[in-house]
Design a protein around this motif. Structure first.
Motif, mmCIF file in Angstrom:
data_model
loop_
_atom_site.group_PDB
_atom_site.id
_atom_site.type_symbol
_atom_site.label_atom_id
_atom_site.label_comp_id
_atom_site.label_asym_id
_atom_site.label_seq_id
_atom_site.Cartn_x
_atom_site.Cartn_y
_atom_site.Cartn_z
ATOM 1 N N CYS A 161 0.813 -1.220 0.000
ATOM 2 C CA CYS A 161 0.000 0.000 0.000
ATOM 3 C C CYS A 161 0.844 1.267 0.000
ATOM 4 O O CYS A 161 0.343 2.359 0.283
ATOM 5 C CB CYS A 161 -0.921 0.016 1.224
ATOM 6 S SG CYS A 161 -2.010 -1.410 1.357
ATOM 7 N N GLU A 162 2.122 1.120 -0.305
ATOM 8 C CA GLU A 162 3.052 2.249 -0.185
ATOM 9 C C GLU A 162 2.662 3.472 -1.018
ATOM 10 O O GLU A 162 2.946 4.600 -0.625
ATOM 11 C CB GLU A 162 4.469 1.811 -0.573
ATOM 12 C CG GLU A 162 5.126 0.881 0.431
ATOM 13 C CD GLU A 162 4.716 -0.574 0.267
ATOM 14 O OE1 GLU A 162 5.241 -1.422 1.002
ATOM 15 O OE2 GLU A 162 3.877 -0.867 -0.624
ATOM 16 N N SER A 163 2.021 3.267 -2.140
ATOM 17 C CA SER A 163 1.678 4.400 -3.007
ATOM 18 C C SER A 163 0.213 4.798 -2.904
ATOM 19 O O SER A 163 -0.259 5.649 -3.671
ATOM 20 C CB SER A 163 2.010 4.065 -4.468
ATOM 21 O OG SER A 163 1.243 2.949 -4.906
ATOM 22 N N VAL A 174 -9.504 -5.966 5.360
ATOM 23 C CA VAL A 174 -8.233 -6.274 4.709
ATOM 24 C C VAL A 174 -8.131 -5.379 3.485
ATOM 25 O O VAL A 174 -8.920 -5.512 2.540
ATOM 26 C CB VAL A 174 -8.150 -7.751 4.278
ATOM 27 C CG1 VAL A 174 -6.848 -8.004 3.531
ATOM 28 C CG2 VAL A 174 -8.270 -8.668 5.481
ATOM 29 N N PRO A 175 -7.192 -4.429 3.466
ATOM 30 C CA PRO A 175 -7.102 -3.491 2.333
ATOM 31 C C PRO A 175 -6.856 -4.190 1.006
ATOM 32 O O PRO A 175 -6.157 -5.206 0.941
ATOM 33 C CB PRO A 175 -5.910 -2.603 2.721
ATOM 34 C CG PRO A 175 -5.791 -2.738 4.202
ATOM 35 C CD PRO A 175 -6.187 -4.150 4.501
ATOM 36 N N PRO A 210 -0.859 -6.499 -3.760
ATOM 37 C CA PRO A 210 0.226 -5.522 -3.596
ATOM 38 C C PRO A 210 0.435 -4.610 -4.795
ATOM 39 O O PRO A 210 0.498 -5.065 -5.940
ATOM 40 C CB PRO A 210 1.456 -6.418 -3.368
ATOM 41 C CG PRO A 210 0.893 -7.650 -2.747
ATOM 42 C CD PRO A 210 -0.423 -7.862 -3.444
ATOM 43 N N GLY A 211 0.488 -3.312 -4.493
ATOM 44 C CA GLY A 211 0.738 -2.331 -5.538
ATOM 45 C C GLY A 211 -0.499 -1.856 -6.253
ATOM 46 O O GLY A 211 -0.437 -0.929 -7.067
ATOM 47 N N GLN A 212 -1.643 -2.463 -5.964
ATOM 48 C CA GLN A 212 -2.888 -2.068 -6.621
ATOM 49 C C GLN A 212 -3.777 -1.313 -5.638
ATOM 50 O O GLN A 212 -4.414 -1.905 -4.783
ATOM 51 C CB GLN A 212 -3.631 -3.297 -7.150
ATOM 52 C CG GLN A 212 -2.872 -4.071 -8.206
ATOM 53 C CD GLN A 212 -3.663 -5.264 -8.717
ATOM 54 O OE1 GLN A 212 -4.881 -5.295 -8.622
ATOM 55 N NE2 GLN A 212 -2.962 -6.252 -9.267
ATOM 56 N N CYS A 213 -3.788 -0.002 -5.757
ATOM 57 C CA CYS A 213 -4.643 0.814 -4.900
ATOM 58 C C CYS A 213 -6.069 0.745 -5.415
ATOM 59 O O CYS A 213 -6.325 0.976 -6.594
ATOM 60 C CB CYS A 213 -4.152 2.259 -4.881
ATOM 61 S SG CYS A 213 -2.512 2.435 -4.149
ATOM 62 N N LYS A 214 -6.965 0.442 -4.546
ATOM 63 C CA LYS A 214 -8.363 0.221 -4.911
ATOM 64 C C LYS A 214 -8.957 1.369 -5.702
ATOM 65 O O LYS A 214 -9.673 1.171 -6.674
ATOM 66 C CB LYS A 214 -9.174 -0.022 -3.638
ATOM 67 C CG LYS A 214 -10.647 -0.306 -3.869
ATOM 68 C CD LYS A 214 -11.335 -0.574 -2.535
ATOM 69 C CE LYS A 214 -12.805 -0.839 -2.702
ATOM 70 N NZ LYS A 214 -13.460 -1.048 -1.386
ATOM 71 N N MET A 215 -8.650 2.612 -5.256
ATOM 72 C CA MET A 215 -9.228 3.775 -5.926
ATOM 73 C C MET A 215 -8.139 4.602 -6.593
ATOM 74 O O MET A 215 -8.134 5.819 -6.552
ATOM 75 C CB MET A 215 -9.993 4.642 -4.910
ATOM 76 C CG MET A 215 -11.145 3.930 -4.239
ATOM 77 S SD MET A 215 -12.393 3.347 -5.415
ATOM 78 C CE MET A 215 -12.933 4.889 -6.125
ATOM 79 N N SER A 216 -7.179 3.941 -7.217
ATOM 80 C CA SER A 216 -6.036 4.647 -7.793
ATOM 81 C C SER A 216 -6.421 5.608 -8.915
ATOM 82 O O SER A 216 -5.694 6.538 -9.220
ATOM 83 C CB SER A 216 -5.011 3.645 -8.329
ATOM 84 O OG SER A 216 -5.613 2.818 -9.307
#
Length: 225
Positions: A115-117, A170-171, A177-183
């Motif tokens: 979730c780093e980004s 659970v996010p 990993p690396g996939q932001c839900k609302m990117s």
């Protein structure tokens, strides 16, 4: 203490001016003193800004952002006992993240690996531990936007409810990993900026110095006349 020092300097200048008739030289000294005071105020506020450089959300902004999907994850960094008593629905529990790196460490920012980004909101009971936890995330390499969601105290005072039955979420970014839900969602911009910013420090310095100048001018005026 600051105003007491100004009054003392003002009275001293009045005394010197009446004895030596060098009022202009005295005022030049006063202006230098006020400039130094202004710089100290700005430096103090900038230092405070460095400690809490995270946008602060009001409860309504947090609620509206959750409803619109503006945040990728909401994390609760309180203790287990506090979590059990009630939490904001949809939150992810990261047990006492603010204690990471201490002898009482309960969790790690790496529990949120992937979730780093992502866009993260951190909340606690009142907002203080949230700032510490946000700094820990930032130092651990989290480069996404991090908001201070304050705490459940403000949340409840605003009329919003807590849940003690909903499990920790659970996010999406932890599971993927690396996939932001609302990117792809538009960037959320709160209407209330952080309590301390560098610009806020300058405003604080100007306000404090202006107030001090009024007090000092009154002291000199009444001292002379």
């Amino acid at each position: 203490f600051f105003f007491f020092a100004l009054l003392l300097v003002g009275r001293s200048c009045v005394f010197v001016a009446t004895k030596t008739h060098t009022m202009m030289a005295c005022f030049r000294s006063l202006l230098l003193f006020l400039l130094a005071a202004f710089l100290v105020c700005c430096l103090f506020a900038k230092t405070a800004s460095a400690h809490g450089d995270f946008p602060t959300l009001t409860p309504k902004e947090l609620y509206d952002g959750m409803q619109s999907g503006s945040f990728d994850l909401i994390i609760d960094v309180r203790s287990q006992a506090e979590w059990d008593l009630g939490r904001i629905e949809g939150a992810t529990f990261v047990n006492a993240l603010n204690l990471f790196g201490t002898a009482d460490e309960m969790s790690s920012p790496y529990d949120l690996a992937g979730c780093e980004s992502c866009t993260i909101v951190v909340y606690c009971n009142s907002g203080n531990r949230a700032v510490t936890a946000a700094e820990i995330l930032q130092h651990a390499g989290f480069t996404g936007k991090i908001y201070n969601g304050l705490g459940i105290t403000q949340w409840q005072e605003a009329g919003y409810t807590l849940s003690n039955t909903v499990e920790s979420v659970v996010p999406h970014c932890v599971a993927n990993p690396g996939q932001c839900k609302m990117s792809t969602a538009p960037t959320f911009v709160p209407t209330f900026p952080p309590t301390f910013e560098i610009s806020g420090g300058i405003v604080l310095g100007i306000t404090t110095t202006a107030s001090a100048f009024v007090v000092l001018a009154m002291t000199v005026f009444f001292g002379v006349f």
